[in-house]
Design a protein around this motif. Structure first.
Motif, PDB file in Angstrom:
ATOM      1  N   TYR A 185       0.810  -1.214   0.000  1.00 14.24           N
ATOM      2  CA  TYR A 185       0.000   0.000   0.000  1.00 14.24           C
ATOM      3  C   TYR A 185       0.838   1.256   0.000  1.00 14.24           C
ATOM      4  O   TYR A 185       0.348   2.347  -0.251  1.00 14.24           O
ATOM      5  CB  TYR A 185      -0.928  -0.008   1.227  1.00 14.24           C
ATOM      6  N   VAL A 186       2.110   1.050   0.285  1.00 11.50           N
ATOM      7  CA  VAL A 186       2.968   2.229   0.439  1.00 11.50           C
ATOM      8  C   VAL A 186       3.940   2.386  -0.708  1.00 11.50           C
ATOM      9  O   VAL A 186       4.139   3.466  -1.236  1.00 11.50           O
ATOM     10  CB  VAL A 186       3.739   2.152   1.771  1.00 11.50           C
ATOM     11  N   THR A 187       4.533   1.237  -1.132  1.00 11.54           N
ATOM     12  CA  THR A 187       5.635   1.357  -2.088  1.00 11.54           C
ATOM     13  C   THR A 187       5.654   0.151  -3.039  1.00 11.54           C
ATOM     14  O   THR A 187       4.917  -0.834  -2.846  1.00 11.54           O
ATOM     15  CB  THR A 187       6.977   1.424  -1.341  1.00 11.54           C
ATOM     16  N   ASP A 188       6.486   0.277  -4.052  1.00 10.47           N
ATOM     17  CA  ASP A 188       6.767  -0.802  -5.007  1.00 10.47           C
ATOM     18  C   ASP A 188       8.262  -1.089  -5.001  1.00 10.47           C
ATOM     19  O   ASP A 188       9.075  -0.195  -4.731  1.00 10.47           O
ATOM     20  CB  ASP A 188       6.364  -0.399  -6.430  1.00 10.47           C
ATOM     21  N   LYS A 189       8.586  -2.329  -5.300  1.00  7.67           N
ATOM     22  CA  LYS A 189       9.999  -2.681  -5.454  1.00  7.67           C
ATOM     23  C   LYS A 189      10.176  -3.562  -6.699  1.00  7.67           C
ATOM     24  O   LYS A 189       9.418  -4.501  -6.904  1.00  7.67           O
ATOM     25  CB  LYS A 189      10.525  -3.432  -4.227  1.00  7.67           C
ATOM     26  N   GLU A 190      11.181  -3.221  -7.502  1.00  6.09           N
ATOM     27  CA  GLU A 190      11.396  -3.944  -8.774  1.00  6.09           C
ATOM     28  C   GLU A 190      12.728  -4.699  -8.734  1.00  6.09           C
ATOM     29  O   GLU A 190      13.737  -4.167  -8.270  1.00  6.09           O
ATOM     30  CB  GLU A 190      11.394  -2.956  -9.938  1.00  6.09           C
ATOM     31  N   TYR A 191      12.679  -5.943  -9.216  1.00 10.41           N
ATOM     32  CA  TYR A 191      13.872  -6.790  -9.279  1.00 10.41           C
ATOM     33  C   TYR A 191      13.917  -7.400 -10.692  1.00 10.41           C
ATOM     34  O   TYR A 191      12.883  -7.866 -11.184  1.00 10.41           O
ATOM     35  CB  TYR A 191      13.817  -7.902  -8.228  1.00 10.41           C
ATOM     36  N   SER A 192      15.076  -7.401 -11.331  1.00 15.75           N
ATOM     37  CA  SER A 192      15.160  -7.943 -12.705  1.00 15.75           C
ATOM     38  C   SER A 192      16.517  -8.649 -12.940  1.00 15.75           C
ATOM     39  O   SER A 192      17.495  -8.374 -12.246  1.00 15.75           O
ATOM     40  CB  SER A 192      14.979  -6.827 -13.736  1.00 15.75           C
ATOM     41  N   TYR A 193      16.507  -9.539 -13.901  1.00 10.08           N
ATOM     42  CA  TYR A 193      17.753 -10.166 -14.369  1.00 10.08           C
ATOM     43  C   TYR A 193      17.537 -10.645 -15.817  1.00 10.08           C
ATOM     44  O   TYR A 193      16.413 -10.695 -16.311  1.00 10.08           O
ATOM     45  CB  TYR A 193      18.175 -11.321 -13.459  1.00 10.08           C
ATOM     46  N   THR A 194      18.638 -10.983 -16.454  1.00 15.56           N
ATOM     47  CA  THR A 194      18.607 -11.361 -17.877  1.00 15.56           C
ATOM     48  C   THR A 194      18.916 -12.845 -18.050  1.00 15.56           C
ATOM     49  O   THR A 194      19.871 -13.361 -17.451  1.00 15.56           O
ATOM     50  CB  THR A 194      19.627 -10.533 -18.695  1.00 15.56           C
ATOM     51  N   VAL A 195      18.104 -13.501 -18.859  1.00 19.02           N
ATOM     52  CA  VAL A 195      18.354 -14.892 -19.215  1.00 19.02           C
ATOM     53  C   VAL A 195      18.439 -14.982 -20.745  1.00 19.02           C
ATOM     54  O   VAL A 195      17.671 -14.332 -21.448  1.00 19.02           O
ATOM     55  CB  VAL A 195      17.244 -15.815 -18.663  1.00 19.02           C
ATOM     56  N   LYS A 196      19.412 -15.771 -21.204  1.00 22.49           N
ATOM     57  CA  LYS A 196      19.649 -15.897 -22.646  1.00 22.49           C
ATOM     58  C   LYS A 196      19.203 -17.277 -23.114  1.00 22.49           C
ATOM     59  O   LYS A 196      19.634 -18.298 -22.585  1.00 22.49           O
ATOM     60  CB  LYS A 196      21.128 -15.695 -22.958  1.00 22.49           C
ATOM     61  N   ARG A 197      18.318 -17.287 -24.091  1.00 22.75           N
ATOM     62  CA  ARG A 197      17.847 -18.556 -24.663  1.00 22.75           C
ATOM     63  C   ARG A 197      18.615 -18.812 -25.971  1.00 22.75           C
ATOM     64  O   ARG A 197      18.463 -18.095 -26.954  1.00 22.75           O
ATOM     65  CB  ARG A 197      16.350 -18.494 -24.936  1.00 22.75           C
ATOM     66  N   LYS A 198      19.464 -19.817 -25.938  1.00 20.25           N
ATOM     67  CA  LYS A 198      20.251 -20.138 -27.144  1.00 20.25           C
ATOM     68  C   LYS A 198      20.603 -21.629 -27.127  1.00 20.25           C
ATOM     69  O   LYS A 198      20.395 -22.333 -26.132  1.00 20.25           O
ATOM     70  CB  LYS A 198      21.535 -19.316 -27.182  1.00 20.25           C
ATOM     71  N   ASN A 199      21.154 -22.097 -28.245  1.00 19.76           N
ATOM     72  CA  ASN A 199      21.590 -23.491 -28.330  1.00 19.76           C
ATOM     73  C   ASN A 199      22.808 -23.719 -27.450  1.00 19.76           C
ATOM     74  O   ASN A 199      23.711 -22.876 -27.406  1.00 19.76           O
ATOM     75  CB  ASN A 199      21.962 -23.862 -29.769  1.00 19.76           C
ATOM     76  N   PRO A 200      22.893 -24.885 -26.810  1.00 15.67           N
ATOM     77  CA  PRO A 200      24.110 -25.177 -26.034  1.00 15.67           C
ATOM     78  C   PRO A 200      25.276 -25.485 -26.983  1.00 15.67           C
ATOM     79  O   PRO A 200      25.079 -25.889 -28.132  1.00 15.67           O
ATOM     80  CB  PRO A 200      23.711 -26.413 -25.227  1.00 15.67           C
ATOM     81  N   ASP A 201      26.486 -25.301 -26.502  1.00 18.45           N
ATOM     82  CA  ASP A 201      27.666 -25.639 -27.313  1.00 18.45           C
ATOM     83  C   ASP A 201      27.712 -27.139 -27.541  1.00 18.45           C
ATOM     84  O   ASP A 201      27.549 -27.934 -26.601  1.00 18.45           O
ATOM     85  CB  ASP A 201      28.948 -25.187 -26.612  1.00 18.45           C
ATOM     86  N   ILE A 202      27.945 -27.519 -28.783  1.00 26.60           N
ATOM     87  CA  ILE A 202      28.033 -28.947 -29.092  1.00 26.60           C
ATOM     88  C   ILE A 202      29.365 -29.485 -28.554  1.00 26.60           C
ATOM     89  O   ILE A 202      30.405 -28.840 -28.694  1.00 26.60           O
ATOM     90  CB  ILE A 202      27.918 -29.187 -30.617  1.00 26.60           C
ATOM     91  N   PRO A 203      29.385 -30.651 -27.907  1.00 24.61           N
ATOM     92  CA  PRO A 203      30.662 -31.184 -27.390  1.00 24.61           C
ATOM     93  C   PRO A 203      31.553 -31.643 -28.547  1.00 24.61           C
ATOM     94  O   PRO A 203      31.086 -32.194 -29.540  1.00 24.61           O
ATOM     95  CB  PRO A 203      30.218 -32.371 -26.525  1.00 24.61           C
ATOM     96  N   LEU A 204      32.836 -31.442 -28.419  1.00 28.17           N
ATOM     97  CA  LEU A 204      33.801 -31.852 -29.452  1.00 28.17           C
ATOM     98  C   LEU A 204      35.134 -32.152 -28.784  1.00 28.17           C
ATOM     99  O   LEU A 204      35.764 -31.267 -28.195  1.00 28.17           O
ATOM    100  CB  LEU A 204      33.967 -30.752 -30.509  1.00 28.17           C
ATOM    101  N   THR A 205      35.539 -33.409 -28.873  1.00 33.64           N
ATOM    102  CA  THR A 205      36.822 -33.853 -28.327  1.00 33.64           C
ATOM    103  C   THR A 205      37.644 -34.484 -29.449  1.00 33.64           C
ATOM    104  O   THR A 205      37.134 -35.332 -30.185  1.00 33.64           O
ATOM    105  CB  THR A 205      36.620 -34.887 -27.204  1.00 33.64           C
ATOM    106  N   LEU A 206      38.905 -34.074 -29.582  1.00 29.74           N
ATOM    107  CA  LEU A 206      39.775 -34.566 -30.653  1.00 29.74           C
ATOM    108  C   LEU A 206      40.907 -35.402 -30.084  1.00 29.74           C
ATOM    109  O   LEU A 206      41.400 -35.144 -28.975  1.00 29.74           O
ATOM    110  CB  LEU A 206      40.355 -33.396 -31.455  1.00 29.74           C
ATOM    111  N   LYS A 207      41.321 -36.414 -30.870  1.00 29.09           N
ATOM    112  CA  LYS A 207      42.428 -37.283 -30.481  1.00 29.09           C
ATOM    113  C   LYS A 207      43.401 -37.376 -31.657  1.00 29.09           C
ATOM    114  O   LYS A 207      43.042 -37.885 -32.719  1.00 29.09           O
ATOM    115  CB  LYS A 207      41.915 -38.682 -30.107  1.00 29.09           C
ATOM    116  N   TYR A 208      44.630 -36.903 -31.449  1.00 29.84           N
ATOM    117  CA  TYR A 208      45.634 -36.941 -32.513  1.00 29.84           C
ATOM    118  C   TYR A 208      47.017 -36.758 -31.894  1.00 29.84           C
ATOM    119  O   TYR A 208      47.161 -36.348 -30.729  1.00 29.84           O
ATOM    120  CB  TYR A 208      45.377 -35.851 -33.552  1.00 29.84           C
TER     121      TYR A 208
END
Length: 510
Positions: free
Chosen positions: A125-148
């Motif tokens: 009744y007296v005040t408001d409070k705002e809280y925010s953060y950012t989330v990124k929706r993207k593809n995960p990195d594909i795993p890649l392991t090399l042997k040589y």
């Protein structure tokens, strides 16, 4: 509590104020004073709550877990739970969220591809409070392991690795695609690269799959050269005028052979199996020194020196013939070295000469028309070998038909005069059987052999015929006999006279 007391004081002030209007003037004034004091207290309490209590005890919000900063592209929403204090309402990204009595809340928040700002707005009744953060929706990195291996010594090399199953993996060098593969169900893949030349090889390996972020990794391989393998097969001591040197090296290599003076004798390129051979002229006796070298791109040249000691041996000769024959000609054949000259001698005379074929075989016919023993010498000669000779003896006999065809008929007068002169002579007589007797597989015949002008045979010209076996002929039969003169035969006549007549041993009576 302070806000409640302020409101309560205000309500009391209003009630007292209303009661004051119903009192006398003297009492009304007191009521108005009391009501004013209560209004003042109410204002003071509300001000204390607004400017002191609320700032000291404001809205407080906590999330149960640290909110994710990144989510997979396939994830379309995130679940956020937490607790808020001193708030009467909570709005998340414009949507109202229910707050439980204990302040707990739960919200399912849609997220778009890319960056998403999640805004929490808590109000009272007296005040408001705002809280925010950012989330990124993207593809995960594909795993890649090399042997040589970073350092190699081979012409071709296989780079192996693992990534997501069914991912497309690309091999790139200097920006150009060299090869592409699909990872198997276990995520395994491999590339075979050409590392023929010495030096450093740089590759980029890129793995990509839907709903994953493509990843690129670098491969650096250093190639150093090694000596090309070279193995020779030869005999240090040889006895042939032409020798074949064999060996094996890498497929497609150029192999060169030089003599002791460095002169190139021959060169050859190996096939898929890496085998090679050189045919060397080793006709003369002595020592032969050669140098064999093998070279191929991607290898250091290998060189090997060999020495052959050449000595002469007797040329091979194997004669095949029949030692007993009945033909007018016979074939003498055999085996010797390929290309050798083969001569048949009879005493000091040369009978015939031929040359052995590629398989070393030879064959010659010699005259054996006459009956008797033929002694020959077979000699083989070949450059780079000592000559080889073999003495053979062939016994020539006549067949029964040939004997009969060549049988002689010696007049009885000549035969009777000197039977021993014709001993062993094969003869033929036709005459009349004067007397025939048979014993144990033996037949004796007195045969009249001279026919008179009257057509009958004279009993004075008689020869003794012995025949091994029996016959159906009887006395007075006219027969022809074939056989050899054996000298004379003596017997006692009925009159008691000793009679001697020419004799023969027959092999045919007809």
């Amino acid at each position: 509590m302070w806000l409640f007391l302020g409101i309560l004081a205000a309500a009391a002030a209003i009630i007292i104020l209303l009661l004051g209007f119903r009192r006398t003037d003297r009492l009304r004034k007191r009521y108005f004073i009391i009501s004013g004091c209560l209004f003042a207290v109410s204002v003071i309490l509300i001000l204390i709550y607004t400017f002191i209590i609320v700032p000291l005890h404001g809205i407080c919000m906590e999330l149960d877990n640290n909110p994710p900063e990144e989510v997979a592209l396939a994830q379309e929403s995130i679940e956020v739970t937490g607790k808020v204090n001193h708030a009467s309402s909570l709005i998340v990204n414009g949507e109202k969220v229910t707050i439980k009595d204990n302040g707990e809340f739960s919200a399912n928040i849609p997220v778009e591809k890319g960056k998403n700002t999640i805004v929490f707005t808590a109000s009272n009744y007296v005040t408001d409070k705002e809280y925010s953060y950012t989330v990124k929706r993207k593809n995960p990195d594909i795993p890649l392991t090399l042997k040589y291996d970073k350092n190699i010594e081979v012409l071709t090399y296989t780079i192996k690795g693992t990534t997501e199953p069914d991912a497309k993996v690309t091999l790139i060098q200097d920006g150009a695609k060299l090869d592409e593969a699909t990872a198997d169900q276990d995520g395994h893949f491999s590339f075979t690269v050409d590392t023929t030349d010495e030096g450093n090889y740089q590759y980029d390996i890129v793995s990509a799959k839907e709903n994953f972020t493509t990843i690129t990794k670098n491969v650096s391989i250093k190639r150093t050269l090694t000596n090309i393998p070279l193995e020779l097969s030869y005999d240090e001591e040889i006895t042939v005028p032409s020798y074949q040197l064999k060996g094996v090296t890498e497929a497609g290599a150029m192999v060169t052979i030089t003599d002791k003076d460095g002169k190139v004798i021959d060169k050859v390129k190996t096939g898929k199996d890496g085998n090679f051979s050189f045919k060397l002229n080793t006709f003369k006796e002595g020592t032969y020194t050669y140098t064999v070298s093998s070279s191929l791109r991607g290898y250091n040249t290998s060189t090997e020196e060999i020495t052959l000691d050449r000595t002469w041996t007797v040329v091979k000769l194997d004669v095949d013939y029949e030692s007993s024959i009945q033909t007018k000609t016979t074939t003498i054949k055999g085996t010797t070295q390929a290309g050798a000259s083969v001569t048949i001698h009879k005493g000091d005379s040369k009978v015939c000469t031929t040359k052995a074929g590629k398989n070393g075989k030879f064959s010659m016919k010699v005259d054996t028309a006459k009956e008797g023993t033929y002694d020959f010498t077979v000699e083989a000669k070949l450059k780079g070998y000592n000559a080889h000779s073999e003495d053979i003896s062939i016994e020539r006999t006549m067949s029964a038909a040939e004997k009969r065809a060549n049988a002689k008929t010696i007049s009885f007068a000549q035969l009777e005069k000197n039977p021993d002169k014709y001993d062993g002579e094969y003869v033929k007589y036709t005459g009349e059987i004067l007397q025939i007797s048979e014993g144990y597989f033996m037949t004796g015949i007195r045969l009249a052999v001279t026919q008179t002008s009257y057509g009958w045979y004279s009993a004075d010209d008689v020869i003794w015929v012995e025949y091994v076996g029996t016959t159906d002929f009887v006395e007075e039969d006219v027969v022809t006999v074939y056989g050899e003169i054996t000298g004379t035969y003596s017997y006692t006549s009925i009159a008691g006279w000793e009679i001697t007549i020419p004799a023969m041993e027959a092999d045919t009576i007809e």
